[in-house]
Design a protein around this motif. Structure first.
Motif, mmCIF file in Angstrom:
data_model
loop_
_atom_site.group_PDB
_atom_site.id
_atom_site.type_symbol
_atom_site.label_atom_id
_atom_site.label_comp_id
_atom_site.label_asym_id
_atom_site.label_seq_id
_atom_site.Cartn_x
_atom_site.Cartn_y
_atom_site.Cartn_z
ATOM 1 N N THR A 62 0.844 -1.188 0.000
ATOM 2 C CA THR A 62 0.000 0.000 0.000
ATOM 3 C C THR A 62 0.880 1.238 0.000
ATOM 4 O OG1 THR A 62 -1.914 1.077 1.045
ATOM 5 C CG2 THR A 62 -0.217 0.198 2.510
ATOM 6 N N GLY A 63 0.238 2.398 -0.009
ATOM 7 C CA GLY A 63 0.937 3.670 0.098
ATOM 8 C C GLY A 63 0.116 4.597 0.947
ATOM 9 N N ARG A 109 4.717 -0.745 3.032
ATOM 10 C CA ARG A 109 4.635 0.557 2.384
ATOM 11 C C ARG A 109 6.038 0.944 1.950
ATOM 12 N NH1 ARG A 109 6.110 6.255 2.032
ATOM 13 N NH2 ARG A 109 4.212 7.417 1.549
ATOM 14 N N ALA A 142 4.914 3.623 -6.036
ATOM 15 C CA ALA A 142 3.767 2.870 -6.534
ATOM 16 C C ALA A 142 4.132 2.053 -7.774
ATOM 17 C CB ALA A 142 2.609 3.818 -6.855
ATOM 18 N N GLU A 170 -3.906 2.043 -3.295
ATOM 19 C CA GLU A 170 -3.491 3.364 -2.841
ATOM 20 C C GLU A 170 -4.441 4.395 -3.414
ATOM 21 O OE1 GLU A 170 0.465 6.273 -2.538
ATOM 22 O OE2 GLU A 170 0.655 4.264 -3.398
#
Length: 287
Positions: free
Chosen positions: A177-178, A206, A210, A227
């Protein structure tokens, strides 16, 4: 996915006729060369950077002369490959007017990582023809990993074919994820989604790029990635490579607005339906 309806251009009609039979494989390897050369420039400049070189675009969004110069170098090289192409690029050194060929360029995805000496950070380049992605290249500079694919090809990392993972249950998966650095309206919902995934998967990661996260899903290192507050240049190449590796992508509501809509759900084909249902539950439009 069609990005936009192609509007014919009278600038050079013979150019379009000439390129009807584009050699995507050859073009992909040429783009890899550009990405690798740019990555070498970015790596060499890292030790020269000082605090005076850093500009603040907004809170948690930084840029340096390295980003801008790298983008200029990339665009100059890509224009030599397809002279009448348009550009969607992070630092705004060129633009697009619905040309037949449009490049999506992030010269340094993960600038904050780069400035703090952290991996990953990457060069990301994608090409759309008539609004449909046909090529993607992501070069992770620190590990010197080149992820790439072209129209109708498998996905590759450093000449080795890659495929998405085969897990289908959340308790078997590792998720990327971000964290958004703007558009904080849904922070509470984002945290609730993270809370669920922390409890029901093998964990969250994280990494801060991306483009690389999407390639890690393509390579089976992550099972999924999501995200918000993303841009087209962040995701265009990574999503194309992921799709060629067997993955799927949509926005938080199951639509195709992931490229320009600022939100994205990606996963392996085997896990996609379950993962999308989780993200939609917390971050999709409330009925």
């Amino acid at each position: 996915m069609d990005i936009w309806p192609w509007k014919s251009s009278a600038k050079n009609p013979y150019f379009y006729l000439k390129h009807q039979n584009m050699d995507y494989k050859k073009l992909c390897f040429q783009v890899q060369g550009i990405a690798r050369e740019t990555g070498a420039f970015i790596r060499d400049e890292q030790k020269k950077l000082t605090a005076e070189n850093i500009e603040v675009k907004s809170v948690a969004s930084l840029v340096t002369y390295v980003d801008k110069t790298a983008e200029q170098r990339i665009i100059s090289a890509l224009k030599k490959l397809i002279p009448d192409s348009g550009f969607v690029a992070e630092e705004g050194t060129a633009d697009s007017n619905n040309e037949k060929y449009t490049w999506f360029v992030d010269p340094l995805d993960g600038t904050t990582n780069y400035l703090f000496g952290i991996a990953p950070h990457s060069v990301s380049i994608a090409l759309a023809e008539d609004g449909v992605m046909v090529l993607g290249v992501v070069y992770e500079i620190g590990a010197s990993e080149m992820f790439y694919a072209w129209k109708n090809s498998p996905a590759y990392c450093n000449e080795n074919e890659i495929k998405t993972a085969s897990c289908s249950k959340s308790e078997e998966t590792l998720i990327g994820t971000g964290f958004p650095y703007y558009d904080f309206d849904r922070v509470n919902d984002y945290i609730e989604a993270m809370r669920y995934l922390m409890k029901n998967t093998l964990g969250l990661r994280r990494f801060g790029s991306a483009a690389v996260d999407l390639c890690y899903v393509a390579a089976g290192r992550f099972d999924a990635f999501y995200e918000q507050a993303l841009h087209a240049w962040d995701v265009a190449a990574g999503v194309f490579i992921l799709q060629q590796a067997g993955g799927k992508t949509c926005d938080f509501n199951g639509g195709d607005k992931w490229l320009f809509g600022g939100e994205l759900v990606s996963a392996s084909g085997s896990y996609f339906n379950e993962f999308y249902s989780i993200i939609h539950r917390y971050l999709g439009e409330k009925q």
